[in-house]
Design an enzyme around this catalytic site. Structure first.
Site, PDB file in Angstrom:
ATOM      1  N   ASP A 298       0.834  -1.201   0.000  1.00  0.00           N
ATOM      2  CA  ASP A 298       0.000   0.000   0.000  1.00  0.00           C
ATOM      3  C   ASP A 298       0.871   1.254   0.000  1.00  0.00           C
ATOM      4  O   ASP A 298       2.109   1.168   0.048  1.00  0.00           O
ATOM      5  CB  ASP A 298      -0.922  -0.026   1.229  1.00  0.00           C
ATOM      6  CG  ASP A 298      -2.274   0.587   0.955  1.00  0.00           C
ATOM      7  OD1 ASP A 298      -2.366   1.460   0.071  1.00  0.00           O
ATOM      8  OD2 ASP A 298      -3.255   0.196   1.614  1.00  0.00           O
TER       9      ASP A 298
ATOM     10  N   ASP B 183     -11.036   2.586  -3.587  1.00  0.00           N
ATOM     11  CA  ASP B 183     -11.225   1.285  -2.955  1.00  0.00           C
ATOM     12  C   ASP B 183     -12.657   0.811  -3.186  1.00  0.00           C
ATOM     13  O   ASP B 183     -13.599   1.602  -3.142  1.00  0.00           O
ATOM     14  CB  ASP B 183     -10.991   1.381  -1.451  1.00  0.00           C
ATOM     15  CG  ASP B 183      -9.543   1.666  -1.101  1.00  0.00           C
ATOM     16  OD1 ASP B 183      -9.294   1.998   0.069  1.00  0.00           O
ATOM     17  OD2 ASP B 183      -8.676   1.585  -1.981  1.00  0.00           O
TER      18      ASP B 183
END
Length: 429
Positions: free
Chosen positions: A173, A244
């Protein structure tokens, strides 16, 4: 990317608002030729460890931080028991919140003992015994999105640790990346992901590398976004590009809006992908609460024609027969996993209707008719416009119903329900 920082939540909401604002047309994201992903693999590029889009399971969208050894192994066993592992869903990835809040005395990452009492090497061993691959999450910043230790300053150490645990897949990430005054955000991200990429290669273990960098640049302008995707394709095997996907607690409306938005940005990135280097529009929500059968089928079909990674994120032990059939549809999986590795292109769009076409290795063509609107409508396209020969007969197979018809009409047409997608495999006859 598993979940956004505070600033990214605002960007995500802005993106979902944009879906409503642009319902009559797709978000434009056509890449200039100079920004497209590089050509054949050159020395120094990350090894091609994903010749077809990765498939598997990740805990994040359903469980978020409520992850532990039992949850992971129960879902892994469900993959095997349901037959989904046999159909290709083989990488089981533990997302954020798996580790302790502090590193150990030698600077090493430490698993949360309450969640993973036997440790991560044990977890990897159990997954490998099931015939599955072991994926894990980290962050290239100082902290993960959940505020656990990031890898910045520890790339070689963490990579060696992951290799010793038998990790096969790393999802890295990009939360909490410090950008000093005078530095370019893109340059900083590029440098950190390059360090992570080199560290993984140096272990000697083949670890598929999923990069989240592009998702932190989507709303900063197309040019930079495309540049980031370009170097992501050099440093890793797949990359997250935008917002997301919705989590389990989201309302049904937000889940569908999330699927529709992720499709719409990713569908415009086909020119940035090539075989072995994959655009990733995030997890499959098939089987999640609140989605209709048409909506679940749409996500599966659209992800397949886009050659997207098929990574489920739900409770596999509670899958309905309907959801299991959607995830396990071999004809649709074959479209996604086709060896040509071409992402389907938009060949026609009209308001809520979108038609995509994807050439397949044996000369067939996959054609998807997607109706994102709230009412049923007939979508049609000339066969020649999809890349098929303009004259002749065609064998048209509906990959959901399995029904095959032989036609000489130079037209592919179907009444498509609201939020529905019809996916055909068309063979010149």
């Amino acid at each position: 990317m598993s979940h956004p920082s505070v600033s990214r939540i605002g960007r995500t909401l802005a993106g979902l608002t944009a879906v409503a604002a642009c319902s009559a047309g797709l978000i434009s994201a056509t890449a200039p030729a100079s920004a497209r992903a590089p050509g054949p693999q050159r020395d120094g590029q990350y090894p091609n460890l994903a010749p077809t889009p990765p498939m598997g399971w990740n805990n994040w969208s359903y469980y978020m931080c409520n992850v532990n050894e039992q949850v992971v192994l129960d879902n892994a066993r469900a993959l095997v028991r349901s037959g989904l592992a046999h159909n290709g869903y083989r990488t089981v990835t533990v997302d954020d919140c798996w580790m302790a809040k502090q590193r150990g005395p030698k600077g090493e990452l430490v698993p949360d003992k309450a969640k993973f009492p036997h440790g991560m090497a044990y977890l990897g061993q159990q997954l490998h015994k099931l015939g599955l691959k072991f994926g894990i999450y980290e962050d290239v910043g100082t902290l993960t999105c959940g505020k656990y230790p990031g890898s910045l300053g520890h790339f070689p150490q963490d990579a060696k640790l992951f290799a010793s645990w038998g990790v096969d897949y790393l999802k890295a990430d990009g939360c909490n990346v410090p950008v000093a005054k005078g530095q370019s955000k893109e340059q900083v991200y590029h440098d950190l992901y390059r360090q992570q990429s080199r560290a993984l290669r140096a272990t000697g273990r083949p670890i598929t590398f999923s990069i989240s960098a592009p998702a932190y640049f989507q709303y900063n302008g197309d040019k930079v976004w495309h540049q980031v995707i370009g170097w992501s394709a050099q440093l890793g095997n797949l990359w997250r590009g935008g917002a997301d996907i919705a989590v389990q607690q989201s309302t049904p409306a937000k889940k569908w809006a999330s699927i529709a938005f992720n499709f719409r940005y990713n569908a415009n990135l086909a020119e940035l992908q090539r075989p072995g280097r994959w655009n990733d529009p995030d997890f499959l929500l098939v089987g999640d609460v609140g989605l209709s059968r048409a909506e679940m089928q749409s996500q599966m079909s659209l992800w397949a024609i886009m050659a997207a990674p098929l990574i489920s994120s739900t409770d596999l032990g509670r899958l309905s027969p309907q959801a299991r059939a959607i995830l396990g549809n071999r004809g649709i999986i074959a479209v996604d996993q086709d060896p040509l590795g071409i992402q389907g292109h938009i060949v026609q769009q009209d308001g809520d209707g979108v038609v995509l076409s994807k050439p397949l290795k044996n000369g067939d063509q996959a054609v998807a008719l997607f109706n994102s609107g709230k009412t049923a409508r007939t979508l049609s396209i000339a066969a020649g416009a999809t890349g098929l020969p303009e004259a002749g007969a065609y064998r048209v197979r509906d990959l959901v119903t399995g029904r095959t018809t032989l036609t000489r009409r130079d037209l592919i047409a179907r009444n498509v329900p609201p939020h529905g997608t019809v996916l055909y495999r068309v063979t010149p006859h």
